[in-house]
Design a protein around this motif. Structure first.
Motif, short mmCIF file in Angstrom:
data_model
loop_
_atom_site.label_atom_id
_atom_site.label_comp_id
_atom_site.label_asym_id
_atom_site.label_seq_id
_atom_site.Cartn_x
_atom_site.Cartn_y
_atom_site.Cartn_z
N ALA A 116 -2.90 -21.29 75.46
CA ALA A 116 -3.07 -20.40 74.49
C ALA A 116 -4.26 -20.92 74.01
O ALA A 116 -4.46 -22.07 73.71
CB ALA A 116 -1.92 -20.10 73.59
N THR A 117 -5.14 -19.85 73.31
CA THR A 117 -6.26 -20.33 72.68
C THR A 117 -6.44 -19.46 71.25
O THR A 117 -5.98 -18.15 71.53
CB THR A 117 -7.72 -19.93 73.43
N ASP A 118 -7.31 -20.10 70.40
CA ASP A 118 -7.44 -19.18 69.09
C ASP A 118 -8.82 -18.82 69.07
O ASP A 118 -9.44 -18.42 68.34
CB ASP A 118 -6.93 -20.09 68.01
N ALA A 119 -9.66 -19.00 70.31
CA ALA A 119 -10.89 -18.74 70.17
C ALA A 119 -11.38 -17.32 69.74
O ALA A 119 -10.43 -16.38 69.87
CB ALA A 119 -11.40 -18.91 71.43
N PRO A 120 -12.46 -17.11 69.20
CA PRO A 120 -12.95 -15.70 68.78
C PRO A 120 -12.70 -14.72 70.00
O PRO A 120 -12.80 -15.12 71.17
CB PRO A 120 -14.20 -16.00 68.35
N ILE A 121 -12.48 -13.44 69.51
CA ILE A 121 -12.36 -12.34 70.31
C ILE A 121 -13.66 -11.99 71.01
O ILE A 121 -14.60 -11.59 70.15
CB ILE A 121 -11.48 -10.97 69.96
N ARG A 122 -13.95 -12.00 72.24
CA ARG A 122 -15.18 -11.87 72.65
C ARG A 122 -15.56 -10.30 72.96
O ARG A 122 -14.80 -9.39 73.40
CB ARG A 122 -15.50 -12.64 73.98
N ILE A 123 -16.79 -10.02 72.59
CA ILE A 123 -17.15 -8.45 72.69
C ILE A 123 -18.53 -8.58 73.33
O ILE A 123 -19.31 -9.40 73.41
CB ILE A 123 -17.25 -7.87 71.32
N VAL A 124 -18.91 -7.31 73.89
CA VAL A 124 -20.42 -6.74 74.14
C VAL A 124 -20.77 -5.60 73.38
O VAL A 124 -19.84 -4.67 73.06
CB VAL A 124 -20.47 -6.42 75.81
N PHE A 125 -21.78 -5.93 72.75
CA PHE A 125 -22.14 -4.70 71.69
C PHE A 125 -22.46 -3.31 72.64
O PHE A 125 -22.86 -3.34 73.88
CB PHE A 125 -23.48 -5.08 70.98
N GLY A 126 -22.31 -2.25 71.90
CA GLY A 126 -22.52 -1.01 72.48
C GLY A 126 -21.29 -0.47 72.73
O GLY A 126 -20.10 -0.72 72.28
N PRO A 127 -21.23 1.05 73.40
CA PRO A 127 -22.40 1.94 73.54
C PRO A 127 -23.29 2.45 72.62
O PRO A 127 -24.37 2.83 72.67
CB PRO A 127 -21.87 2.93 74.18
N GLN A 128 -22.68 2.29 71.30
CA GLN A 128 -23.57 3.06 70.18
C GLN A 128 -23.91 1.96 69.15
O GLN A 128 -23.88 2.28 67.82
CB GLN A 128 -22.83 4.03 69.58
N ASP A 129 -24.03 0.79 69.32
CA ASP A 129 -24.56 -0.42 68.36
C ASP A 129 -25.65 0.20 67.77
O ASP A 129 -26.16 -0.44 66.59
CB ASP A 129 -24.67 -1.50 69.05
N ASP A 130 -26.62 1.02 68.36
CA ASP A 130 -27.84 1.44 67.75
C ASP A 130 -27.72 2.19 66.49
O ASP A 130 -28.38 2.55 65.79
CB ASP A 130 -29.05 1.93 68.75
N GLU A 131 -26.63 2.63 66.39
CA GLU A 131 -25.91 3.44 65.12
C GLU A 131 -25.71 2.61 64.00
O GLU A 131 -25.59 3.16 62.61
CB GLU A 131 -24.42 4.23 65.36
N LYS A 161 -19.12 3.74 68.43
CA LYS A 161 -18.59 2.64 68.97
C LYS A 161 -19.60 1.60 68.98
O LYS A 161 -20.67 1.50 69.76
CB LYS A 161 -18.08 2.94 70.48
N ILE A 162 -19.34 0.47 68.02
CA ILE A 162 -20.51 -0.74 67.84
C ILE A 162 -20.18 -1.49 69.00
O ILE A 162 -21.15 -2.20 69.21
CB ILE A 162 -19.87 -1.40 66.42
N ALA A 163 -18.98 -1.92 69.38
CA ALA A 163 -18.78 -2.68 70.59
C ALA A 163 -17.59 -2.59 71.55
O ALA A 163 -16.80 -1.61 71.11
CB ALA A 163 -18.74 -4.02 69.95
N THR A 164 -17.52 -3.46 72.33
CA THR A 164 -16.22 -3.44 73.39
C THR A 164 -15.76 -4.63 73.37
O THR A 164 -16.42 -5.73 73.84
CB THR A 164 -16.62 -2.64 74.58
N VAL A 165 -14.24 -5.00 73.29
CA VAL A 165 -13.79 -6.21 73.64
C VAL A 165 -13.76 -6.32 75.15
O VAL A 165 -13.61 -5.38 75.84
CB VAL A 165 -12.15 -6.25 73.22
N ILE A 166 -13.99 -7.79 75.78
CA ILE A 166 -14.25 -7.79 77.09
C ILE A 166 -12.86 -7.63 77.66
O ILE A 166 -11.89 -8.15 76.97
CB ILE A 166 -15.09 -9.14 77.22
N THR A 167 -12.89 -7.61 79.00
CA THR A 167 -11.67 -7.16 79.81
C THR A 167 -10.89 -8.52 79.84
O THR A 167 -9.44 -8.59 79.34
CB THR A 167 -12.03 -7.02 81.20
N ALA A 168 -11.31 -9.96 79.77
CA ALA A 168 -10.68 -10.98 79.62
C ALA A 168 -9.94 -11.25 78.58
O ALA A 168 -8.82 -12.07 78.49
CB ALA A 168 -11.84 -12.16 80.13
N ASP A 169 -10.18 -10.68 77.32
CA ASP A 169 -9.74 -10.96 76.12
C ASP A 169 -8.83 -9.77 75.63
O ASP A 169 -8.22 -10.09 74.47
CB ASP A 169 -10.80 -11.17 75.24
#
Lengths: 243, 344
Positions: free
Chosen positions: B171-186, B259-267
């Motif tokens: 188990a890990t306590d690492a931060p939850i990884r995201i990619v920005f988008g689709p509307q991060d330019d808002e 939607k500012i960002a999306t959690v990556i599948t692995a996390d």
């Protein structure tokens, strides 16, 4: 010669989906391009795409990153968008019964007051509309229709209702819609249809497709009750005008 | 016919599997397990396909009794005190309930959802290829709703195969990884940075549709209304009050907030297990990194059977196995062929 169409924007929706955005506003021309790209992808599949979801202004493309990268898929989507003809052929037209007002459309009187007219005028304008299914989303069968008379454009309710009945036909903003299941909504309730746009164990389970044309026919409450029973038993109730 | 009868169960517990993608274009959400790795681990323990239907158990306790024959189960996900007929059972391992024995599960520790897989799967009528419960759409089998006491999960009698444990990545306590988008330019760069710099907590009002986040207020560049577009598992939408909501498997298929960002599948599964009130952070990664992690995660899901090990103490389940054998349904508890598959 027509201007070449501007390419859509590719927006990342995580590592397994791309939003192909044609417009940032509600726009029938953009929606036609969305549906055209969707049809081209269905006709010429790209390995790795798992599912597509057309909306008013964009096509959400779900894919498997094990099979294809964002960059490679994006390139192929742009190529298909460039050649997708934004025309609709063989459009199906549905005529959907609706009982306006009273217990079936509890906001009709208030909408008439807000728009400074009579309930009959609201009904006449709504029933005269020639609509297109621009997208289906949120909950099963919830069909968002474009083509609402501009006179009927009205802001959403300040306080959304937590429960509105199955079959509700309502207006909100510049849209009207057919809601299949009971659920929350901030729109104004004009009436109800016995038609189930989603019904398990019926073929097809989902009645409407994005791009279908829709018009409404007012029916009285007695007819609603009869048709509601028929629909419960699996009848479409909606009439297919042009196959 | 063996079955597991629900004696007591808390809310937010339902039958879930890999979900039912394919009809999002009609507004039908995919549903499926909140934590796919744990679902797959529980199933692998009892020899099922990784995404077979299993019981997803929310934070509260639950008890089940085997009837009509022995029932073999796999337990993974958020660990809990667990015992069968008074014998302790470890998480990330399989175990067998003899006919009439009761499995008692306590509150979830260090997570929110546990998965109870049943050897041979749960009998039900697939709808759109899935047993996953989506109560709003009236879907799910054997019951189209969360589980409640008295419900019966039917299955075939336990095989009596050797019990296993599974070794999962630490188990890990690492931060939850995201990619920005689709509307991060808002959002302004400043507000995107605030989103990354803030410590977040999950609100107690969260559910299978979405996790509400408490922390900073993320401001929009030009208002919070966009024209509805499609959503994915892990979409982080920011409504008018600036408090993000992460969309989960029972999400609406479209939404009208940026939607500012999306959690990556692995996390996604690790995020779903974050308990209400426990602080965490997000970390932005590139698309290339997110996709490399998704490929690694996919490989992990499909190599779980390589992580099976013989359970340390076979004594725990001898009685259950003997009873299963008496019922004429089982093989030997010391079946050498099973051992060989299980050992490294």
């Amino acid at each position: 010669m027509a201007e070449p169409l501007s390419p859509p924007r590719l927006l990342p929706s995580g590592d397994s989906a791309i939003t192909v955005e044609f417009s940032r506003t509600i726009d029938d021309a953009a929606n036609r391009r969305v549906l055209a790209l969707d049809r081209v992808i269905a006709a010429e599949p790209i390995a790795g795409i798992t599912e597509t979801v057309p909306t008013y202004r964009s096509l959400l493309v779900h894919y498997d990153p094990v099979q294809i990268t964002f960059d490679a898929l994006g390139e192929q989507l742009l190529a298909r968008a460039a050649k997708a003809p934004p025309t609709e052929s063989g459009t199906r037209r549905w005529r959907i019964p609706i009982t306006y007002g009273g217990e079936h459309g509890i906001d009709l009187e208030d909408v008439a007051k807000a728009l400074q007219t009579t309930p009959d005028d609201i009904v006449a304008r709504h029933a005269a509309g020639d609509y297109r299914v621009a997208m289906i989303g949120f909950t099963p069968g919830w069909s968002y229709l474009s083509g609402l008379d501009t006179f009927l454009h009205i802001p959403r309710r300040k306080e959304p209702r937590l429960v509105t009945p199955a079959g509700t036909i309502s207006i909100g903003g510049i849209q009207t819609g057919v809601q299949c299941l009971a659920g929350p909504s901030g729109w104004h309730l004009l009436g109800r249809t016995p038609v189930r746009t989603y019904q398990l164990h019926r073929d097809p389970t989902f009645l409407l497709e994005p791009g279908d044309a829709v018009s409404f026919t007012a029916v009285d409450a007695k007819t609603f009750a009869e048709q509601d029973r028929a629909a419960e038993a699996g009848a479409f109730v909606a009439e297919l005008v042009t196959p | 016919m063996s079955k597991l009868v629900v004696i007591s169960i808390g809310p937010a517990s339902s039958v879930q599997d890999g979900g039912r993608p394919g009809s999002q274009r009609y507004g039908l959400t995919p549903s499926g397990a909140m934590d796919r790795l744990s679902l797959a681990a529980a199933n692998t323990l009892v020899g099922n396909e990784p995404f077979a239907a299993a019981v997803e158990i929310g934070p509260f306790g639950a008890t089940f009794t085997a009837r009509g024959g022995a029932v073999r189960i796999g337990l993974a996900g958020a660990s809990r005190n667990a015992e069968i007929g008074g014998r302790p059972v470890a998480f990330d391992s399989s175990a067998t309930l003899a006919d009439g024995e009761t499995l008692t599960l306590g509150f979830a520790r260090g997570g929110s959802f546990s998965y109870l897989a049943i050897e041979h799967g749960i009998e039900g009528e697939p709808m759109f290829g899935s047993l996953a419960v989506n109560a709003r759409a009236g879907l799910g089998s054997p019951y189209p709703r969360p589980l409640q006491s008295g419900d019966e999960l039917k299955t075939k009698a336990a095989s009596g195969a050797a019990e296993r444990r599974i070794e999962l990545p630490a188990a890990t306590d690492a931060p939850i990884r995201i990619v920005f988008g689709p509307q991060d330019d808002e959002f302004t760069e400043e507000n995107k940075q605030l989103f990354l710099d803030s410590e977040w907590k999950i609100s107690a009002t969260s559910d299978r549709m979405g996790y509400r986040l408490e922390g900073a207020v993320i401001k929009h560049r030009d208002g919070h209304n966009i024209v509805s577009d499609g959503t994915v598992n892990g979409s982080i939408q920011v409504p008018g009050n600036g408090q993000p909501i992460v969309l989960m498997p029972d999400r609406g298929t479209s939404g009208g907030y940026p939607k500012i960002a999306t959690v990556i599948t692995a996390d996604l599964g690790r995020f779903a297990q974050t308990s209400a009130g426990r602080p965490f952070r997000f970390k932005s990664v590139t698309m290339a990194e997110a996709q490399a992690e998704a490929i690694k995660f996919h490989a992990l899901l499909h190599s779980l059977s390589d992580r099976l090990r013989a359970i340390d103490d076979f004594g725990l389940n001898i009685e259950a196995l003997r009873d299963a054998n008496v019922a004429g349904q089982a093989v030997s508890a010391v079946d050498v062929s099973t051992w060989q598959v299980a050992l490294p």
